[in-house]
Design an enzyme around this catalytic site. Structure first.
Site, PDB file in Angstrom:
ATOM      1  N   GLU A  17       0.803  -1.237   0.000  1.00  0.00           N
ATOM      2  CA  GLU A  17       0.000   0.000   0.000  1.00  0.00           C
ATOM      3  C   GLU A  17       0.833   1.282   0.000  1.00  0.00           C
ATOM      4  OE1 GLU A  17      -2.692  -0.522   3.308  1.00  0.00           O
ATOM      5  OE2 GLU A  17      -3.453  -2.413   2.541  1.00  0.00           O
TER       6      GLU A  17
ATOM      7  N   GLU B   6      -6.116 -10.812  -1.223  1.00  0.00           N
ATOM      8  CA  GLU B   6      -6.922 -10.583  -0.018  1.00  0.00           C
ATOM      9  C   GLU B   6      -8.403 -10.517  -0.382  1.00  0.00           C
ATOM     10  OE1 GLU B   6      -5.465  -7.237   2.294  1.00  0.00           O
ATOM     11  OE2 GLU B   6      -3.387  -7.703   1.835  1.00  0.00           O
TER      12      GLU B   6
HETATM   13  O1  G3I Z   1      -3.473  -7.583  18.910  1.00  0.00           O
HETATM   14  C1  G3I Z   1      -4.335  -6.589  19.487  1.00  0.00           C
HETATM   15  C2  G3I Z   1      -4.808  -7.041  20.814  1.00  0.00           C
HETATM   16  O2  G3I Z   1      -3.711  -7.128  21.668  1.00  0.00           O
HETATM   17  C3  G3I Z   1      -5.851  -6.042  21.322  1.00  0.00           C
HETATM   18  O3  G3I Z   1      -6.380  -6.514  22.510  1.00  0.00           O
HETATM   19  C4  G3I Z   1      -6.974  -5.862  20.315  1.00  0.00           C
HETATM   20  C5  G3I Z   1      -7.991  -4.830  20.747  1.00  0.00           C
HETATM   21  O4  G3I Z   1      -8.555  -4.161  19.661  1.00  0.00           O
HETATM   22  O5  G3I Z   1      -6.429  -5.448  19.092  1.00  0.00           O
HETATM   23  C6  G3I Z   1      -5.521  -6.394  18.576  1.00  0.00           C
HETATM   24  O6  G3I Z   1      -5.005  -5.901  17.384  1.00  0.00           O
HETATM   25  C7  G3I Z   1      -5.871  -5.942  16.264  1.00  0.00           C
HETATM   26  C8  G3I Z   1      -5.222  -6.797  15.196  1.00  0.00           C
HETATM   27  O7  G3I Z   1      -5.982  -6.739  14.009  1.00  0.00           O
HETATM   28  C9  G3I Z   1      -5.082  -8.251  15.630  1.00  0.00           C
HETATM   29  O8  G3I Z   1      -6.334  -8.803  15.851  1.00  0.00           O
HETATM   30  C10 G3I Z   1      -6.044  -4.520  15.757  1.00  0.00           C
HETATM   31  O9  G3I Z   1      -6.779  -3.770  16.698  1.00  0.00           O
HETATM   32  C11 G3I Z   1      -6.753  -4.525  14.426  1.00  0.00           C
HETATM   33  O10 G3I Z   1      -6.737  -3.213  13.891  1.00  0.00           O
HETATM   34  C12 G3I Z   1      -6.031  -5.453  13.470  1.00  0.00           C
HETATM   35  O11 G3I Z   1      -6.740  -5.451  12.254  1.00  0.00           O
HETATM   36  C13 G3I Z   1      -6.037  -5.987  11.136  1.00  0.00           C
HETATM   37  C14 G3I Z   1      -5.811  -4.888  10.113  1.00  0.00           C
HETATM   38  O12 G3I Z   1      -5.197  -5.458   8.960  1.00  0.00           O
HETATM   39  C15 G3I Z   1      -4.908  -3.793  10.646  1.00  0.00           C
HETATM   40  O13 G3I Z   1      -4.592  -2.890   9.664  1.00  0.00           O
HETATM   41  C16 G3I Z   1      -6.897  -7.088  10.547  1.00  0.00           C
HETATM   42  O14 G3I Z   1      -6.977  -8.179  11.460  1.00  0.00           O
HETATM   43  C17 G3I Z   1      -6.314  -7.555   9.217  1.00  0.00           C
HETATM   44  O15 G3I Z   1      -7.234  -8.404   8.582  1.00  0.00           O
HETATM   45  C18 G3I Z   1      -6.061  -6.363   8.317  1.00  0.00           C
HETATM   46  O16 G3I Z   1      -5.466  -6.830   7.141  1.00  0.00           O
HETATM   47  C19 G3I Z   1      -5.176  -5.841   6.143  1.00  0.00           C
HETATM   48  C20 G3I Z   1      -3.947  -6.298   5.399  1.00  0.00           C
HETATM   49  O17 G3I Z   1      -2.897  -6.539   6.298  1.00  0.00           O
HETATM   50  C21 G3I Z   1      -3.542  -5.284   4.325  1.00  0.00           C
HETATM   51  N1  G3I Z   1      -4.625  -4.990   3.442  1.00  0.00           N
HETATM   52  C22 G3I Z   1      -5.876  -4.576   4.099  1.00  0.00           C
HETATM   53  C23 G3I Z   1      -6.300  -5.634   5.117  1.00  0.00           C
HETATM   54  C24 G3I Z   1      -7.625  -5.273   5.726  1.00  0.00           C
HETATM   55  O18 G3I Z   1      -7.530  -4.099   6.455  1.00  0.00           O
END
Ligand code: G3I
Length: 350
Positions: free
Chosen positions: A157, A263
């Site tokens: 990105e 994705e």
């Molecule tokens: O790990 C923490 C945890 O410790 C905490 O308690 C919890 C509370 O909210 O958050 C956890 O982190 C989360 C993480 O996923 C793991 O579950 C984050 O808040 C959350 O924002 C994060 O979201 C991920 C996102 O990328 C972040 O940008 C999604 O799972 C993941 O599917 C998403 O994937 C991205 C690709 O990498 C790139 N392309 C877009 C795609 C969708 O956004």
């Protein structure tokens, strides 16, 4: 590319056709393996906690797919939490699972503007110190997973919707050359790894697509080891248009880049309205959209097919619900991990 015995394919396809025809979709079974219907890899994104705690999730990942991408545990904040410490534990577990179950592991992602460890955002240094820091980050990670990870999203990105480069810490501190350097460092660490530039809205936004493609073409012409483009494909039932999906893929492979639909998910709730249950008519449209994408991808030359990766197993796992805070049902399996119309259509029609 998977090379399989043609007779085996024919046998499997006859079996699928007989066991999951359109009339039987409501009771379509998961005994058939999606990956076996295809002559390209088909993967899913994996979350280790869910693998450990939800048997239905684990069995779908294990049985239906032959490629895996880590949803979060191979991102910089997970693998490189402090300057001199790398944490391999969870990613190593995933790599072992992939080896034991004979699945390809795709690395996601080395350089991004999100999910970086706090120390990286705060890093102070000259341009050459930033390059050295980025090199160490990339080299150590790619080197660690050499032989276990087939391919990497080296850059994720890096472009804005208007086609300009995103003003990330990497651009600010190293300049536009950070992209080619990142590919070079990854290639030095593992010359066999297939290296991707990965982004979203590549189909929907021709301006962004052109900017990405122009840069990739220019880098490749200079001898930078960039092999493919990851089209994320977080899309909706209504858009992008099917023709535009095919057109974008044609533009990319015509420039000699391998394509990973990296994705894939197909949202049904474009307006973000309250949707406690997925409407049948929307699930029908979603199934046709998935089918179109798989068929269109299948039509590109084999040499350019890296595979299709779905971004989530059951609808309850989708990032869209917690990131966009809307009801949505974008995946192949429902909240109870039962196959949806989209899954059944794929295994009956492909
Ligand atoms: O790990 C923490 C945890 O410790 C905490 O308690 C919890 C509370 O909210 O958050 C956890 O982190 C989360 C993480 O996923 C793991 O579950 C984050 O808040 C959350 O924002 C994060 O979201 C991920 C996102 O990328 C972040 O940008 C999604 O799972 C993941 O599917 C998403 O994937 C991205 C690709 O990498 C790139 N392309 C877009 C795609 C969708 O956004």
């Amino acid at each position: 590319m998977i090379k399989k015995n043609i007779i085996f394919y024919i046998g499997i396809c006859i079996l699928l056709f007989n066991s999951c025809t359109k009339e039987q979709l409501s009771s379509c079974s998961t005994n058939k393996r999606l990956a076996d219907c295809l002559d390209f890899y088909c993967g899913n994104v994996v979350d280790l906690d869910r693998m450990d705690s939800i048997p239905e999730y684990a069995s779908i990942v294990t049985e239906q797919f032959n490629s895996v991408t880590a949803e979060n545990i191979m991102k910089p904040n997970a693998l490189h939490p402090t300057r001199n410490v790398f944490d391999w534990e969870e990613a190593d577990q995933l790599a072992s699972f992939c080896q034991a179950s004979n699945k390809r592991l795709h690395g996601h992602t080395l350089i991004w503007h999100k999910q970086l460890p706090p120390w990286m955002y705060a890093f102070q240094g000259t341009k050459s110190e930033w390059e050295e820091m980025m090199r160490d980050h990339i080299f150590r990670i790619v080197d660690h997973f050499k032989g276990k990870v087939t391919s990497w999203d080296v850059i994720n990105e890096a472009f804005e919707e208007d086609g300009t480069m995103r003003n990330t810490i990497w651009l600010k501190n190293i300049g536009p050359s950070y992209i080619e350097k990142a590919f070079q460092y990854a290639h030095e660490a593992d010359p066999d790894a297939i290296l991707f530039y990965n982004d979203y809205n590549i189909v929907l936004n021709p301006i962004k697509r052109k900017a990405i493609l122009d840069l990739c073409i220019q880098l490749k012409a200079k001898g930078v080891p960039i092999h493919g483009i990851g089209i994320q494909m977080h899309i909706f039932n209504g858009f992008p248009e099917n023709n535009d999906i095919s057109k974008a893929m044609d533009e990319i492979w015509n420039q000699d880049f391998i394509i990973h639909i990296s994705e894939l998910d197909v949202s049904i709730n474009v307006n973000g309205t309250e949707m406690p249950v997925a409407p049948e008519k929307d699930l029908d449209i979603q199934a046709e959209k998935y089918l179109y994408i798989f068929k269109a991808y299948d039509r590109i030359p084999n040499a350019y097919k890296f595979g299709i990766t779905i971004w989530g197993v059951g609808d309850r796992d989708t990032w869209i619900r917690y990131s966009s805070n809307r009801d949505d049902y974008p995946l192949l399996f429902d909240d109870e991990y039962q196959p949806k119309k989209a899954f059944c259509t794929l295994i009956s029609e492909l």
